[in-house]
Design a protein around this motif. Structure first.
Motif, short mmCIF file in Angstrom:
data_model
loop_
_atom_site.label_atom_id
_atom_site.label_comp_id
_atom_site.label_asym_id
_atom_site.label_seq_id
_atom_site.Cartn_x
_atom_site.Cartn_y
_atom_site.Cartn_z
N LEU A 49 -52.78 20.14 -30.50
CA LEU A 49 -52.69 19.71 -31.89
C LEU A 49 -53.18 20.88 -32.74
CD1 LEU A 49 -52.19 17.48 -34.01
CD2 LEU A 49 -54.56 16.75 -33.67
N SER A 50 -52.26 21.69 -33.21
CA SER A 50 -52.63 22.88 -33.97
C SER A 50 -53.15 22.54 -35.35
CB SER A 50 -51.42 23.82 -34.11
OG SER A 50 -50.93 24.20 -32.85
N LYS A 51 -52.60 21.46 -35.91
CA LYS A 51 -52.98 21.13 -37.28
C LYS A 51 -52.69 19.67 -37.56
CE LYS A 51 -50.16 22.49 -40.50
NZ LYS A 51 -49.41 23.35 -41.45
N LEU A 52 -53.68 18.98 -38.08
CA LEU A 52 -53.48 17.67 -38.67
C LEU A 52 -54.33 17.62 -39.92
CD1 LEU A 52 -52.44 14.84 -38.87
CD2 LEU A 52 -54.15 14.09 -37.21
N ASN A 53 -53.68 17.83 -41.05
CA ASN A 53 -54.36 17.82 -42.34
C ASN A 53 -53.97 16.55 -43.10
OD1 ASN A 53 -55.39 20.33 -41.74
ND2 ASN A 53 -53.89 21.46 -42.95
N ILE A 54 -54.97 15.84 -43.58
CA ILE A 54 -54.73 14.58 -44.27
C ILE A 54 -55.43 14.61 -45.63
CG2 ILE A 54 -55.03 12.08 -44.19
CD1 ILE A 54 -55.25 12.36 -41.12
N ALA A 55 -54.72 14.23 -46.66
CA ALA A 55 -55.32 14.02 -47.97
C ALA A 55 -55.27 12.52 -48.26
CB ALA A 55 -54.55 14.80 -49.05
N ALA A 56 -56.45 11.91 -48.37
CA ALA A 56 -56.54 10.47 -48.57
C ALA A 56 -57.89 10.12 -49.16
CB ALA A 56 -56.33 9.73 -47.25
N LEU A 57 -57.96 8.98 -49.84
CA LEU A 57 -59.22 8.47 -50.38
C LEU A 57 -59.93 9.53 -51.24
CD1 LEU A 57 -60.56 6.66 -47.17
CD2 LEU A 57 -59.11 5.74 -48.98
N GLU A 58 -59.14 10.29 -51.98
CA GLU A 58 -59.65 11.32 -52.90
C GLU A 58 -60.32 12.48 -52.18
OE1 GLU A 58 -61.64 9.65 -56.47
OE2 GLU A 58 -61.19 7.69 -55.59
N GLY A 59 -60.15 12.57 -50.86
CA GLY A 59 -60.74 13.66 -50.09
C GLY A 59 -59.76 14.18 -49.06
N THR A 60 -60.27 14.90 -48.07
CA THR A 60 -59.42 15.50 -47.06
C THR A 60 -60.02 15.34 -45.67
OG1 THR A 60 -60.48 17.68 -47.30
CG2 THR A 60 -58.52 17.23 -48.66
N ALA A 61 -59.16 15.48 -44.66
CA ALA A 61 -59.59 15.51 -43.26
C ALA A 61 -58.77 16.55 -42.53
CB ALA A 61 -59.43 14.14 -42.61
N GLN A 62 -59.44 17.30 -41.64
CA GLN A 62 -58.76 18.29 -40.81
C GLN A 62 -59.12 18.00 -39.35
OE1 GLN A 62 -60.96 19.80 -43.39
NE2 GLN A 62 -59.27 19.38 -44.79
N ILE A 63 -58.12 17.92 -38.50
CA ILE A 63 -58.32 17.63 -37.09
C ILE A 63 -57.55 18.66 -36.26
CG2 ILE A 63 -58.08 15.90 -35.26
CD1 ILE A 63 -58.04 13.76 -37.47
N ARG A 64 -58.21 19.19 -35.23
CA ARG A 64 -57.60 20.14 -34.30
C ARG A 64 -57.99 19.72 -32.88
NH1 ARG A 64 -56.39 20.96 -38.79
NH2 ARG A 64 -56.32 22.90 -40.00
N GLY A 65 -57.17 20.07 -31.90
CA GLY A 65 -57.56 19.73 -30.54
C GLY A 65 -56.48 20.08 -29.53
N SER A 66 -56.80 19.84 -28.27
CA SER A 66 -55.84 20.06 -27.20
C SER A 66 -56.24 19.21 -26.01
CB SER A 66 -55.79 21.54 -26.80
OG SER A 66 -57.03 21.96 -26.25
N ALA A 67 -55.28 18.95 -25.14
CA ALA A 67 -55.54 18.17 -23.94
C ALA A 67 -54.62 18.64 -22.81
CB ALA A 67 -55.32 16.68 -24.20
N THR A 68 -55.20 18.81 -21.64
CA THR A 68 -54.43 19.14 -20.45
C THR A 68 -53.84 17.87 -19.88
OG1 THR A 68 -55.93 20.99 -19.99
CG2 THR A 68 -54.53 20.24 -18.19
N MET A 69 -52.57 17.91 -19.53
CA MET A 69 -51.89 16.72 -19.05
C MET A 69 -52.17 16.45 -17.57
SD MET A 69 -50.26 15.46 -21.72
CE MET A 69 -51.82 15.84 -22.52
N ASN A 70 -53.46 16.37 -17.22
CA ASN A 70 -53.85 16.01 -15.86
C ASN A 70 -54.28 14.55 -15.82
OD1 ASN A 70 -56.33 16.06 -17.12
ND2 ASN A 70 -57.02 17.94 -16.11
N ASP A 71 -54.80 14.08 -14.69
CA ASP A 71 -55.16 12.67 -14.55
C ASP A 71 -56.24 12.24 -15.53
OD1 ASP A 71 -53.31 12.38 -12.55
OD2 ASP A 71 -54.76 12.60 -10.91
#
Length: 218
Positions: A49-71
């Motif tokens: 997840l290279s970028k998840l930018n959200i503008a809501a509730l008069e503010g902002t949120a930024q989320i980044r991450g990654s996951a290996t597709m193992n068990d």
């Protein structure tokens, strides 16, 4: 981009999603979202997840991450919420219902853990009981939550204390100040350790009272 039908997790995929003026329902609330911008990639058995930018509730949120597709779906996640006004939440069942909580939210979260185990613990289900019982690392995350200009009296943890403080405030002639606009501040700084949350710092500042401490939540 290519996705082998017999083993799609070993394929490659790039995606970008943009939304404007949408509504997201979360539990009993509807969240008005001004904009959402998501960029993600799947490749070499890894979801990023290279970028998840959200503008809501008069503010902002930024989320980044990654996951290996193992068990275990081993992954990492970082998130930051800036200046979101919780009183802008709209009750999904009744738009006229007052918000149970008000205040400006700033928060951070960093975590590195087997995501399937984390999700199984957050949302328990008999079908994922084995995953939920799997061990987590000794230190798999940290974060902070800061609420300012807040009104927290509708939360069960705060209600009784707030009621007592309010009665005391009226006795000393400070009732009008106490019942005025939301003015409470709450801060939590925490670590995520194995099967518990270590509250490294707890601060509460109200109109006529203040408290601080630490603790553990299992």
């Amino acid at each position: 981009d290519s996705l082998p039908l017999r083993n799609p997790l070993q394929g490659e995929l790039n995606t970008n999603i943009k939304l404007n003026n949408a509504n997201v329902t979360l539990s009993e609330y509807r969240i008005p979202v001004q904009s959402l911008d998501l960029t993600a990639q799947l490749g070499n058995g890894k979801l990023t997840l290279s970028k998840l930018n959200i503008a809501a509730l008069e503010g902002t949120a930024q989320i980044r991450g990654s996951a290996t597709m193992n068990d275990a779906m081993d992954g990492n996640l970082s998130a930051r919420v800036s200046d979101m006004h919780l009183e802008s939440l709209v009750a999904a069942k009744s738009e006229s219902a007052p918000s149970k909580i008000a205040g400006k939210l700033n928060a951070t979260l960093q975590m590195q853990a087997p995501m399937k185990t984390v999700l199984a613990r957050v949302k328990p289900d008999p079908s994922t009981a084995a995953l939920a019982s799997a061990p987590l690392p000794a230190n798999w995350g940290s974060g902070s939550i800061l609420l300012t200009d807040a009104r927290l009296v509708h939360l069960p943890v705060v209600h009784d204390l707030s009621d007592t403080i309010g009665k005391a405030a009226r006795l000393v002639g400070a009732g009008d100040a106490y019942n005025s606009r939301p003015s409470e501040t709450a801060l939590l700084v925490f670590d995520l350790n194995e099967d518990h949350v270590t509250l490294k710092e707890i601060q509460y500042l109200g109109t006529v009272a203040a408290a601080r401490g630490n603790g553990i939540v299992t």
